[in-house]
Design an enzyme around this catalytic site. Structure first.
Site, PDB file in Angstrom:
ATOM      1  N   HIS A  68       0.820  -1.124  -0.036  1.00  0.00           N
ATOM      2  CA  HIS A  68      -0.006  -0.144  -0.007  1.00  0.00           C
ATOM      3  C   HIS A  68       0.800   1.278  -0.067  1.00  0.00           C
ATOM      4  O   HIS A  68       0.341   2.395   0.284  1.00  0.00           O
ATOM      5  CB  HIS A  68      -0.914  -0.133   1.229  1.00  0.00           C
ATOM      6  CG  HIS A  68      -2.013  -0.932   1.135  1.00  0.00           C
ATOM      7  ND1 HIS A  68      -3.163  -0.905   0.286  1.00  0.00           N
ATOM      8  CD2 HIS A  68      -2.407  -1.980   1.973  1.00  0.00           C
ATOM      9  CE1 HIS A  68      -3.888  -1.903   0.345  1.00  0.00           C
ATOM     10  NE2 HIS A  68      -3.312  -2.506   1.436  1.00  0.00           N
ATOM     11  N   HIS A 179       2.091  -7.658   6.846  1.00  0.00           N
ATOM     12  CA  HIS A 179       1.127  -7.578   5.916  1.00  0.00           C
ATOM     13  C   HIS A 179      -0.185  -8.448   6.522  1.00  0.00           C
ATOM     14  O   HIS A 179      -1.356  -8.024   5.896  1.00  0.00           O
ATOM     15  CB  HIS A 179       1.656  -8.376   4.540  1.00  0.00           C
ATOM     16  CG  HIS A 179       0.531  -8.452   3.552  1.00  0.00           C
ATOM     17  ND1 HIS A 179       0.042  -7.318   3.029  1.00  0.00           N
ATOM     18  CD2 HIS A 179       0.064  -9.338   3.102  1.00  0.00           C
ATOM     19  CE1 HIS A 179      -1.079  -7.769   2.113  1.00  0.00           C
ATOM     20  NE2 HIS A 179      -0.890  -8.905   2.022  1.00  0.00           N
ATOM     21  N   HIS A 181      -1.557  -8.943   9.307  1.00  0.00           N
ATOM     22  CA  HIS A 181      -2.072  -8.091  10.572  1.00  0.00           C
ATOM     23  C   HIS A 181      -2.480  -9.182  11.754  1.00  0.00           C
ATOM     24  O   HIS A 181      -3.104  -8.610  12.568  1.00  0.00           O
ATOM     25  CB  HIS A 181      -3.235  -7.317  10.022  1.00  0.00           C
ATOM     26  CG  HIS A 181      -3.000  -6.191   9.042  1.00  0.00           C
ATOM     27  ND1 HIS A 181      -4.000  -5.242   8.901  1.00  0.00           N
ATOM     28  CD2 HIS A 181      -2.182  -5.883   8.378  1.00  0.00           C
ATOM     29  CE1 HIS A 181      -3.357  -4.255   7.986  1.00  0.00           C
ATOM     30  NE2 HIS A 181      -2.110  -4.647   7.770  1.00  0.00           N
TER      31      HIS A 181
END
Length: 274
Positions: A68, A179, A181
């Site tokens: 992101h 990534h 989480h």
């Protein structure tokens, strides 16, 4: 050397929790170096320059990212201005910014931090992360140009993360998966002396779907039709990360443990720091 790595900050609640707690952690735990993944800090999608600067001001020495990184368009510009901001190193040649850099810890140690992104279930068009890591290590090897080496391996597949850890084992101080989480329970020191965890978890609201307000993700799983946009959850955040003690002599990990602070998942500080 005492090093703390905090997982992906998600939204306002995640970044605010880090900003509020990190200065005290640096002081109370006598941390020499801090890495924070900030790729979801701006509403869950990307990071702005103001958020980056506030994270550095709170005590982070480096901010890493992932898939992101470019969601906030200003990142394409400000990434060139800040040595402490890293994007994945295995983007094609000519991509703005840098994927690795050498920093000085509070104790004077030279710390190489590299941000690499996996390809399985993610971006197969990226350069080979293993060859990328090899080139980084050849340019700045542990025990020669660097006193410690840290990789943020931003990837989806745990198999790819684990194999990456074994690939650099003995040549890096720490490999942290980001990534997904969700904090994993496999923190360990590999056979060659590299500290490893498949995912550090996120700094965000765990009453959510990976830091997003759970209603829209749940709706899409059930109805298969979107009703609106994903929005970052706004409840109290739990800070998740991993702490490691690195030998001043070898640059390899001596102890590793999880850090979790907040209303969910239980409060945990690496026992060797308590």
């Amino acid at each position: 050397m005492r090093l703390l790595f905090l997982g992906d900050m998600v939204g306002k609640t995640g970044r605010t929790a880090v900003w509020e707690r990190l200065p005290g952690l640096v002081s109370d735990l006598k941390l020499d170096f801090v890495v924070v993944n900030g790729e979801n800090a701006a509403g869950g999608f990307g990071i702005t320059e103001d958020i980056f600067l506030e994270t550095i001001a709170a005590g982070a020495d480096v901010v890493t990212t992932g898939n992101h990184v470019w969601d906030q368009k200003e990142a394409v510009v400000f990434c060139e201005r800040h040595d402490q901001f890293l994007r994945p190193a295995n983007y094609p040649a000519g991509t703005p910014g840098r994927g690795s850099n050498l920093f000085f810890a509070r104790n004077g140690a030279r710390v190489l931090v590299a941000n690499v992104m996996g390809r399985v279930f993610m971006h197969p068009e990226l350069d080979d992360p293993f060859k990328c890591a090899e080139a980084i290590l050849e340019a700045c090897p542990l025990g020669e140009q660097a006193d410690a080496v840290v990789f943020d391996f931003h990837a989806e597949a745990t198999s790819e993360k684990q194999c990456f850890g074994h690939f650099v084992d003995g040549r890096a101080s720490l490999v942290v998966g980001t990534h997904t989480h969700v904090p994993t329970a496999d923190h360990q020191i590999l056979n060659g002396g590299t500290g490893y965890i498949s995912d550090a978890g996120m700094c965000g609201d765990y009453d959510s779907s990976l830091g997003m307000d759970k209603e829209e993700p749940l709706n899409r799983f059930i109805s298969k039709m979107p009703k609106g946009r994903f929005e970052a959850a706004s409840g109290p955040a739990t800070i998740c990360g991993v702490g490691v003690e690195i030998s001043d002599r070898t640059g390899l990990a001596e102890r590793i443990g999880p850090l979790r602070l907040g209303p969910r998942l239980g409060e945990t500080i690496p026992e060797f720091w308590s």
